[in-house]
Design a protein around this motif. Structure first.
Motif, short mmCIF file in Angstrom:
data_model
loop_
_atom_site.label_atom_id
_atom_site.label_comp_id
_atom_site.label_asym_id
_atom_site.label_seq_id
_atom_site.Cartn_x
_atom_site.Cartn_y
_atom_site.Cartn_z
N LYS A 1 -0.40 -1.88 14.65
CA LYS A 1 -0.63 -0.48 14.28
C LYS A 1 0.58 0.42 14.52
CE LYS A 1 -5.54 -0.63 14.61
NZ LYS A 1 -6.69 0.22 14.39
N ARG B 1 3.52 0.13 13.41
CA ARG B 1 4.34 0.42 12.24
C ARG B 1 3.84 -0.25 10.98
NH1 ARG B 1 10.21 -1.71 12.50
NH2 ARG B 1 9.31 -3.18 11.00
N CYS B 2 2.63 -0.80 11.04
CA CYS B 2 2.17 -1.53 9.86
C CYS B 2 0.81 -1.02 9.42
CB CYS B 2 2.12 -3.02 10.16
SG CYS B 2 1.62 -3.99 8.71
N GLU B 3 0.72 -0.69 8.15
CA GLU B 3 -0.52 -0.12 7.62
C GLU B 3 -1.63 -1.15 7.50
OE1 GLU B 3 2.33 -0.74 6.04
OE2 GLU B 3 2.08 -1.08 3.87
N TRP B 4 -1.29 -2.43 7.67
CA TRP B 4 -2.29 -3.46 7.43
C TRP B 4 -2.98 -3.97 8.70
CZ3 TRP B 4 1.90 -6.17 4.04
CH2 TRP B 4 1.99 -5.52 2.80
N GLY C 1 -1.32 3.68 14.08
CA GLY C 1 -2.59 3.39 13.40
C GLY C 1 -2.82 4.23 12.16
N TRP D 1 -0.46 4.55 9.52
CA TRP D 1 0.45 4.24 8.42
C TRP D 1 -0.34 3.97 7.16
CZ3 TRP D 1 4.95 5.97 9.51
CH2 TRP D 1 5.38 5.97 10.85
N HIS E 1 8.16 3.40 6.00
CA HIS E 1 6.71 3.44 6.16
C HIS E 1 6.27 4.89 6.05
CE1 HIS E 1 7.22 -0.65 7.69
NE2 HIS E 1 5.93 -0.81 7.42
#
Ligand code: SRM
Ligand code: SRM
Ligand code: SRM
Ligand code: SRM
Ligand code: SF4
Ligand code: SF4
Ligand code: SF4
Ligand code: SF4
Ligand code: SF4
Ligand code: SF4
Ligand code: SF4
Ligand code: SF4
Lengths: 390, 364, 390, 364
Positions: A164, A166-169, B27, B29, B42
């Motif tokens: 979470k 840096r990653c949207e997934w 949380g 992004w 991002h």
């Protein structure tokens, strides 16, 4: 002429040169200088010159230090000892420059000045020191608030993808769960008491950026259970540059997508959560909102029974929630008990599960068998029917 | 425990090390884009943007180099930086205009930028002759030699169809996820242990040594003078060095018969196809330091063949599955030998148990 | 009331009733009448009443008769003996009514009047006679020019699909090769001398209508090496009723076909010779003209090491040609020698190959390893490097 | 050999039994069509046409029935007929107008016509209680019960997507290709052998008995009176009856604990997908003669579920691969149990070693 003509060859070229690093460290460290010369000899002779490590460590800890000694100490006295310290990295491998500089200073004083950023388990690896320095180093680490990682038959330093942060997934909070588990099992991490090593790894989605499925005894892999989030306008935008039919729809492993040249339709009931379409169109698609993780178990390198990937144990759990987290920890502890009691020496949990049989293992830990756990049901008729009273 | 000293306090909490923009958007992004080779952006639900520059790393790093990284982070990134799961170094900023400065600063200290998206990223690897007693080859040197040759696939000058992960392990213990890599470089011994019979009983526990052997090649024996030791059935030994791991008196290292094997087609991600193991491509290439030219050239051939034929996103193994293994061996000019046919526990399951066959040279 | 109320239930219904057959035979045969009654008892008691067969046979032959005795001869004296005779069927299971009637007459005289047309190996199975009748039966069979088939650790009766006799896809002459092999190995067929049974099966194309790949120690499966024969006009005709894209092109395992709504293009270099497109459009497509067969080895039922399918040994041979046929026979005999010398008791060739390793096996029989022999190369690093002089 | 008698003369050459039209067109067939259910026409390069009518067979056939077949062949087929690899009987004629006569003649003696193309054909099966000492169920009776229920899939009244092959074996020896069938019916014992200790040494060779056990459950033992026999480790026995095959003193047959297991998704042909084994669907259904209703109803459910959802040509196993095993168990209302998870030699390779998962009940 240079003393290290072979290694000098590896100073050339565009990729960062480890030889330059060793030379850099060698400016201040006789140990690194000896390492350089020894390595040149290895390059000449085409063989390594290290002996098996004995047991070395810091007081109160059963692991975290890999002992290493040179085989020809007369010629290379400064690497007579060349132990490695595994420092437990912060989750996600983020650092402040302050913290990093402090570690550098400490290491210049007590060690070779060489590191691995990071080891392949995930630790911050301090490469090369002597037995005498171990206690002083640990004293310094305490001050820096960095603890030691795992080695031997214990919990190894857990690691995770950046999740979470840096990653949207990310489908669960990999860094938080990784940190929590690490804190919870400090004793198991520092005092080897298992049949063999135990690795925890956490990836926020099925892309598995920390390779959990390939190299963790227990692999947490994020997933979701509602529909893929879909932004049709953004899909249309991708359609201008991307061959949606060939590169997305036809590559979907469950063939559950349709593209009529205009509108993308996903049969979410049949999606196997592989991530491909999302990877291909990150602005248009995203994992659903109802997120959690799958738990798989048993990955390992080949020795002894052959390499294994982790296999499905718990298809979905919302591990970010305290209650679920605790339930998972209970299962983990239950597994440790069984494995400790019945595992053979140097038998990884993946090998243990195969030896006792996955169904028996599930039964022992109180999980119901479901078809998601197998690629397919058995194809041989050697069924052990249980003999209840007739 | 009867120590006064503090123990078991664990690693520092990561929140101490997160850049402010990450703390604020944790949380949240929304999506990302590849801005250019080695640079990601991002975008958060809040509209915030975070740029990431990924710098190459040889992993083995001197403290002075770490300080140089810190200098860059202090100057451009609020004093924070991170490393990746493949050991690259990442610099993050919310200021798009800083991106090029970071790239330049990294270039100045010899660290190219890249490895993002459909690219080769750095090679996960192990200790080799730098630190491990068990290694059949060096690690860092082979990695450097290979990466020097494939740098254009890292820095984006040569685009490729999808991600390509290379990994190296210096012995069969396979530290790192070598067994599931698009291309795996694996150090191999090819001769049985040179057992030092006078030392076995002193240094090792004989039952453990016997149990350590995957092929049951080791059995206890007794010398004429009554010394207990072990005997290795040379026919059954496949040089895994597991005996050496548990018993230092059974070394396998050898300058002429140690070397490198190459493996292909593994993957870890669940994207499209399931995770899968790498399969044997080249059984043995003798060590040829400092630049292992036979290894690098074979790897380049494999990359080129894949790269010119694979579909977008198609990983090495997916491509091979599509074209068939015979075509892979043919196009990469690799000889298919005895060794390629599995003979370990589940060997039979790797045989071709169908009449599916492509037209090929065998037909002539 | 009927003596066989349970079996009578199985006289009802549209499928041919084996009960009717037994009753038909029972009219003339006390043996069949006892079989009927015994079977009714089995249906009542839910258990079989047969004992292990001892060794019975005809003089000069070591196999071909399966001895069978009832466990309760006092009650069912007429099936005290109930042996089976395996008669070697003609290739392709064609009969003239003359030949068949002659066999029937003989069997009414010397046996139960019951047969299996045919046994699952392929024999014409004569079901139920006594030890005393065996020699007379064989004397009759000699007159009818029907020989006895295999049983025990010998060559079992070879069998084949009907091939060129009635199928346009036959890539070699299955019936002729099957007959030739049967004649050539009469001694091996009649005198068990192997570690275990050996089955030959011949299918004219990869449809494998005799299930050779699943149940023959050596499986001959027809294939071709030039291009699929294609009649574009006929393809167009099919296009009117068949969804060529969905049902043919998208089901091609190697995805080597293209259909633009008008013209079908096959990339024959990438065709894996699966037969699907040909099956779907028999009037438009056919195997190429340059035909031969693949030879695979090792199929078997589960006992002991688990079931196996045959695996690829020789991708292409023009076995209809005498020279090639002889070369194949030489390999077969070579394999028998090795297996007889080194095989364990009750070890099928498939198990033997896995035990010694397919590469070692290939080496022993003088075949070069090629990638077509494997689904994929090894994925474990336990390589046995040969230790030539360094 | 010192016999006067003729031996080793082999089967008659097939050419003696070929109908004239086949002799004339041997190797010259051009294509075929399905004229109607159970009837094929093959067309030769010469233009000749051969019609084939396939009649059902229960396989166990009385000589009188064979004579009836001969009557039909004499009347309509120049005195020739054949049987198929799945034990049906075929009548061939060059006269199209004879086809219906043949069909009628077969109907008159109780043999329906069908089994060609996308259809269920007859069940390959074995001896069962009719002839074999080893059987855990009957063969012919179960086959009759099932075929009576699925006859409309045989005779073409109910069309199905592709071929569906059912096979039955009455014990784990699996005579017939049961292990590669769309639906396999397999007799299973579920209790260890009832060893008769007084007989073992008399009737059997103890080392062979010990070696016969796939799970090494058998070891030699000696009774108090010195009699040599064998002991079965009940925990390791999985009731394969291989010990019984080599040693009559170890019977497994049992009226209450013998029964039937069902397997699905195997195939033999190379069409589309590679040949593959059947997988366990239902571990155990007790024997319920004369009509085994639980067996037939489960089989019908599986056929119906497949038939309503499969694509043209798609075999049972191909369909299941497409929809996933969880959906198969769900739609066919079969409980997934411990027994479904393999625990024999290659068990680990059947585990789901990926994160690929469909949405399902487990998600709740
Ligand atoms: C340092 C490190 C390699 C590196 O350069 O990064 C490493 C180094 C060693 N590994 Fe490892 N392993 C390292 C990560 C791994 C991994 C990858 C991972 O953890 O993700 C694996 C594969 C995954 C797995 O656990 O299966 C791995 C699988 C092994 C094995 C095989 C274990 C097995 O069950 O097959 C051994 C053999 C053993 O345990 O005796 C081993 C043994 C060793 C030893 C201790 C050698 C020995 O036999 O005593 C090596 C010490 C080398 C040295 O002198 O420094 N190492 N080892 C990695 C740990 C750094 C860190 O803490 O971050
Ligand atoms: C930074 C890092 C995670 C970390 O915590 O450190 C990371 C970060 C991202 N990964 Fe990854 N992956 C990272 C290691 C991995 C690994 C692990 C490994 O290689 O050992 C894998 C599995 C590799 C494999 O399958 O063998 C991995 C398989 C993926 C995939 C799947 C690609 C595929 O087609 O198989 C994606 C999706 C994509 O890129 O299309 C992905 C996508 C991403 C995204 C786009 C996720 C996001 O939204 O931010 C991130 C940047 C993309 C990139 O680098 O191309 N990431 N990613 C790791 C960077 C390693 C490096 O320095 O190069
Ligand atoms: C008659 C027949 C079944 C039938 O009703 O059609 C049959 C019947 C027997 N088979 Fe079979 N097998 C028959 C075809 C098969 C097949 C199918 C094939 O040949 O295509 C197989 C599977 C393929 C294979 O060979 O693996 C088969 C695999 C076995 C096995 C397991 C062998 C293995 O290696 O796994 C045994 C056990 C044994 O050999 O001891 C066996 C053993 C037996 C015995 C002899 C029982 C025994 O243990 O002594 C059965 C005698 C039954 C009886 O009383 O009549 N039978 N057996 C088939 C032979 C008829 C014929 O000659 O045409
Ligand atoms: C007569 C027979 C050969 C023989 O020598 O006796 C035969 C004859 C033909 N088969 Fe077959 N097959 C025969 C057993 C088989 C078997 C063996 C078995 O079932 O044990 C198979 C493998 C089954 C499997 O995969 O499990 C078999 C798989 C095929 C296939 C592949 C179908 C598929 O999609 O997998 C075809 C092609 C097709 O029908 O599309 C085929 C096609 C044909 C054709 C059309 C070939 C031709 O051009 O004449 C023949 C008639 C079609 C039909 O029956 O639908 N035949 N066929 C066998 C009839 C058995 C019966 O009485 O029902
Ligand atoms: S594993 Fe998934 S969540 Fe984690 S970094 Fe990779 S893509 Fe993001
Ligand atoms: S995530 Fe994978 S399986 Fe699901 S729809 Fe997208 S491509 Fe298909
Ligand atoms: S792979 Fe082998 S040689 Fe290399 S670090 Fe690991 S244990 Fe040592
Ligand atoms: S190297 Fe491996 S195979 Fe050889 S003896 Fe040692 S443990 Fe056994
Ligand atoms: S195997 Fe091929 S050649 Fe033989 S009958 Fe079947 S379809 Fe025809
Ligand atoms: S035979 Fe099979 S592989 Fe070849 S083109 Fe036709 S469908 Fe494709
Ligand atoms: S399957 Fe078993 S019980 Fe049935 S005939 Fe074959 S050996 Fe006998
Ligand atoms: S039935 Fe099978 S598993 Fe049980 S003892 Fe006999 S041979 Fe062994």
């Amino acid at each position: 002429m240079s003393d290290t003509p072979l290694l000098d060859e590896l100073e050339k070229g565009p990729w960062p040169s480890f030889v330059k690093e060793i030379k850099m460290a060698a400016k201040n460290s006789a140990m690194s200088q000896d390492l350089l010369d020894l390595l040149e000899k290895s390059y000449r002779d085409k063989i390594g010159y290290w002996k098996h490590g004995g047991i070395v460590g810091v007081m109160g800890y059963g692991g975290g230090v890999i002992g290493r000694y040179v085989a020809i100490p007369e010629q290379y006295p400064n690497v007579r000892h060349f132990h490695t310290i595994r420092v437990n990295q912060p989750a996600g491998w983020y650092y402040s420059t302050d913290a990093l500089r402090a570690i550098c200073d400490m290491w210049d004083e007590h060690g070779s000045g060489l590191t691995n950023m990071h080891g392949s388990t995930g630790d911050l690896v301090l490469l090369g020191t002597t037995t005498e320095e171990l206690e002083p180093i640990f004293d310094e680490l305490i001050k820096l608030e960095f603890d030691i990682g795992g080695s031997g038959s214990d919990v190894r330093t857990p690691s995770c993808c950046l999740g979470k942060s840096r990653c949207e997934w990310a489908c669960f909070d990999t860094m938080e769960v990784c940190h929590k588990i690490t804190m919870q099992y400090q004793d198991e991490l520092h005092r080897p008491a298992f049949p063999y090593k135990w690795k925890f790894k956490f990836s926020g989605c099925p892309n598995d950026c920390v390779a959990a499925i390939a190299r963790a005894d227990i692999s947490f892999i994020g997933t979701w259970r509602d529909d893929i989030q879909q932004d049709d306008a953004a899909v249309a935008e991708y359609a201008k540059t991307l061959n949606i039919l060939r590169d997305v729809v036809e590559r979907c492993p469950s063939r559950c997508m349709e593209w009529n040249g205009d509108k993308l339709t996903i049969d979410n009931d049949n999606c196997v959560h592989c991530m491909h379409c999302i990877n291909a169109m990150p602005k248009a698609l995203a994992p659903g909102k109802d997120r959690g993780c799958s738990i798989l178990m048993g990955a390992k390198a080949p020795i002894i029974e052959g390499a294994m990937l982790s296999s499905m144990m718990i298809p979905f759990v919302k591990i970010d929630e305290e209650e679920d987290y605790e339930a998972v920890c209970e299962i983990v502890e239950e597994i440790w008990d069984i494995w400790s009691d019945e595992g053979k020496n140097r038998e990884r949990i993946g090998e243990f599960i195969e030896r006792v049989g996955k169904s028996n293992f599930l039964e022992a830990i109180g999980l119901e068998p479901i078809p998601e756990m197998v690629a397919h049901p058995r194809d041989n008729p050697y069924i052990f029917f249980e003999q209840e009273e007739d | 425990m009867s120590f006064e000293r503090k123990t078991d306090f664990g690693p520092p909490h990561y929140s101490r090390f997160l850049p402010p923009a990450i703390k604020a958007n944790y949380g949240k992004w929304k999506y990302h884009e590849i801005v250019k080779p080695g640079v990601l952006v991002h975008v958060s639900e809040s509209g915030d943007k975070l740029f990431t520059v990924r710098g190459a790393s040889g992993r083995l790093t001197a403290t002075d180099k770490l300080r140089m990284f810190c200098d860059i982070a202090d100057k451009h990134c609020d004093g924070f930086l991170r490393f990746t799961s493949r050991h690259n170094v990442e610099f993050m900023t919310t200021h798009e205009e800083r991106v090029d400065d970071i790239i330049q600063a990294l270039a100045d200290i010899g660290h190219p930028v890249g490895g993002i998206g459909a690219a080769i990223t750095s090679i996960v690897h192990t200790q080799g002759w730098v630190h491990c007693h068990s290694s059949a080859t060096d690690a860092s040197g082979v990695v450097k030699a290979v990466m020097d040759e494939v740098i254009e696939y890292f820095d984006g000058r040569k685009p490729i169809p999808g991600k390509l992960r290379i990994a190296l392990a210096c012995c069969l213990n396979m530290c790192g996820a070598v067994h599931c890599s698009d291309i795996a470089i694996l150090g191999v011994h090819t001769r049985p242990p040179a057992t030092d019979d006078t030392q076995v009983n002193k240094q090792c526990e004989i039952p453990n040594v016997v149990a350590a052997c995957p092929t049951a090649a080791i059995r206890p024996s007794t010398l004429e003078d009554g010394t207990r030791t072990v005997e290795v059935d040379q026919e059954r030994c496949m040089f895994c060095a597991n005996c050496f791991t548990v018993c230092p008196a059974m070394p396998l290292n050898n300058p002429t018969t140690d070397g490198i094997s190459l493996w292909v087609g593994g993957k870890v991600s669940n994207a499209r196809s399931k995770p899968t193991f790498s399969k044997l491509a080249v059984p043995f290439i003798p060590n040829n330091p400092p630049r292992w030219p036979e290894v690098t050239s074979k790897i380049i051939t494999m990359i080129e063949e894949w790269s010119k034929d694979a579909l977008p996103f198609e990983r090495m193994g997916e491509w091979i599955e599509r074209i068939g293994w015979p075509a892979f061996f043919d196009r990469c000019e690799i000889e298919f030998t005895k060794q390629h046919i599995d003979d370990f526990k589940h060997a039979g399951l790797s045989y071709n148990r169908s009449a599916h066959l492509r037209r090929a040279s065998y037909m002539d």
